[in-house]
Design an enzyme around this catalytic site. Structure first.
Site, PDB file in Angstrom:
ATOM      1  N   SER A 127     -82.753  37.020  53.266  1.00 51.14           N
ATOM      2  CA  SER A 127     -81.499  36.412  53.723  1.00 51.14           C
ATOM      3  C   SER A 127     -80.637  37.402  54.478  1.00 51.14           C
ATOM      4  O   SER A 127     -79.646  37.000  55.101  1.00 51.14           O
ATOM      5  CB  SER A 127     -80.680  35.950  52.513  1.00 51.14           C
ATOM      6  OG  SER A 127     -81.398  35.045  51.744  1.00 51.14           O
ATOM      7  N   HIS A 148     -86.528  32.949  58.199  1.00 50.66           N
ATOM      8  CA  HIS A 148     -85.546  32.676  57.142  1.00 50.66           C
ATOM      9  C   HIS A 148     -85.360  31.166  56.977  1.00 50.66           C
ATOM     10  O   HIS A 148     -84.685  30.522  57.771  1.00 50.66           O
ATOM     11  CB  HIS A 148     -84.218  33.373  57.523  1.00 50.66           C
ATOM     12  CG  HIS A 148     -83.129  33.178  56.535  1.00 50.66           C
ATOM     13  ND1 HIS A 148     -81.796  33.074  56.889  1.00 50.66           N
ATOM     14  CD2 HIS A 148     -83.156  33.049  55.184  1.00 50.66           C
ATOM     15  CE1 HIS A 148     -81.066  32.901  55.804  1.00 50.66           C
ATOM     16  NE2 HIS A 148     -81.866  32.878  54.763  1.00 50.66           N
ATOM     17  N   GLU A 160     -84.180  30.244  60.611  1.00 52.65           N
ATOM     18  CA  GLU A 160     -83.615  31.316  61.439  1.00 52.65           C
ATOM     19  C   GLU A 160     -84.741  32.328  61.704  1.00 52.65           C
ATOM     20  O   GLU A 160     -85.423  32.753  60.768  1.00 52.65           O
ATOM     21  CB  GLU A 160     -82.477  31.965  60.637  1.00 52.65           C
ATOM     22  CG  GLU A 160     -81.527  32.799  61.429  1.00 52.65           C
ATOM     23  CD  GLU A 160     -80.333  33.277  60.582  1.00 52.65           C
ATOM     24  OE1 GLU A 160     -80.401  33.262  59.335  1.00 52.65           O
ATOM     25  OE2 GLU A 160     -79.335  33.695  61.187  1.00 52.65           O
ATOM     26  N   ASN A 198     -75.988  33.715  57.093  1.00 59.92           N
ATOM     27  CA  ASN A 198     -75.312  34.320  55.937  1.00 59.92           C
ATOM     28  C   ASN A 198     -74.183  35.268  56.332  1.00 59.92           C
ATOM     29  O   ASN A 198     -73.307  35.553  55.513  1.00 59.92           O
ATOM     30  CB  ASN A 198     -76.328  35.022  55.034  1.00 59.92           C
ATOM     31  CG  ASN A 198     -77.094  33.991  54.224  1.00 59.92           C
ATOM     32  OD1 ASN A 198     -76.495  33.095  53.635  1.00 59.92           O
ATOM     33  ND2 ASN A 198     -78.409  34.098  54.221  1.00 59.92           N
TER      34      ASN A 198
END
Ligand code: NAD
Length: 299
Positions: A127, A148, A160, A198
């Protein structure tokens, strides 16, 4: 084409290291899409839990009319599980999805490389951790990148994609095409701490925890405020529990250390919850208590 390793193999067999909530979801999605799947974790008990959770996930897909009972049986038959990394010798792609801890990830990657084919692509589902740094412990930085997935993997559309400094263009292209073949949507991010999703999401969750810590609102009022006031499908504390508070804290550390800005300081209440083992839904308690049918706010 990568000079060191020849062409990218056609991806038919996918290995996943780490059978936690993400690894299970990734295994489920690839198995339903017809890929052979190898799934490993550190204990047989973990793998037993993984089998149950994948089976329950497939049942949910049946109840939503997405797959049939026969599809479920076929998907389960495509998944092979085991505790060792030897399982991955015939994989075309391996996705690392162990705990969000750089040391653990580096160790797993180092052990993995001698056991797999030289042309196999490796991705990390991290992450937040630097793809370039993780790639550097492998024997194939050109064949390494970030992939991701979002939680829950069978439901969420986005993947991602993150290139490390050494990622080959043909590796990136093959993984982007794979994401599209799964019916998901790729978004590409540069290799900066916590990438895009994130970098934006986790400071909001951390701020929600500060809001709770400072007594500005209760768990229920903070979540209601963001659901109804900002039209978010889940409140930030509910989402933090869903992600796992250990993972949230690890990401905040990566942001804080990687960007050296005090605005990313993890909230002390988040630290305390993780120290108590109250890491959210997966442990039965976080900002909510999950021991009853309806989650109960704890503050
Ligand atoms: P989790 O705690 O549910 O699972 C982690 C798994 O890794 C556990 O089953 C653990 O036994 C296993 N593991 C630990 N060390 C291992 C080793 N040496 N070898 C094999 N397995 C090992 O965590 P998760 O939520 O599935 O997160 C996994 C990864 O996915 C992390 O990098 C996380 O940042 C990332 N991720 C999480 C989310 C999320 O919402 N939770 C979303 C996207 C990405």
């Amino acid at each position: 084409m990568s000079e060191a390793n020849g062409e990218i193999p056609e991806i038919k067999c996918v290995g996943i290291i780490g059978a936690g909530q993400m690894g299970n979801g990734i295994a489920q999605v690839f198995a339903v899409a017809g890929y052979d799947v190898r799934l490993s974790d550190i204990s047989d008990e973990r793998l037993e839990q993984a089998r149950e959770s994948i089976s329950a996930g497939l049942e949910r897909q049946i109840s939503h009319g997405k797959i049939t009972g026969d599809d479920k049986a076929a998907a389960l038959s495509r998944i092979t599980m085991g505790t060792g990394l030897e399982l991955f010798g015939d994989c075309d792609l391996i996705i690392e999805s162990v705990v969000e801890n750089e040391e653990v990830k580096r160790e797993v990657l180092k052990q993995l490389c001698p056991l797999i084919r030289p042309d196999t692509v490796i991705c990390s589902n991290t992450s937040s951790i630097s793809i370039t740094r993780l790639a550097s412990v492998t024997d194939r930085p050109g064949r390494f990148m970030g992939m991701h997935f979002m939680n829950p993997v069978p439901v969420m559309q986005l993947v991602e994609l993150i290139r490390g400094i050494a990622t080959d263009e043909d590796t990136f292209k093959a993984i982007r095409e794979l994401v599209e073949a799964l019916g998901k949507t790729p978004a590409s991010a540069e290799d900066f701490p916590a990438f895009m999703v994130n970098r934006i999401l986790m400071p909001m969750i951390n701020e929600a925890i500060y809001t709770l810590y400072e007594g500005v609102g209760s768990v229920k009022s903070i979540d209601t405020a963001l659901r109804l006031g900002a039209n978010h499908p889940m409140g930030p504390l509910q989402l933090a529990d869903f992600i796992g508070l250990d993972t949230c804290l690890a990401i905040m550390h990566v942001l804080y250390e990687g960007l050296a800005d005090s605005k990313y300081r993890p909230c002390p209440l988040l630290v305390k919850y993780v120290e108590a083992g109250w890491v959210g839904r997966k442990s039965g308690r976080g900002f909510y208590d999950y021991s009853t049918d309806e989650p109960v706010p704890t503050r």
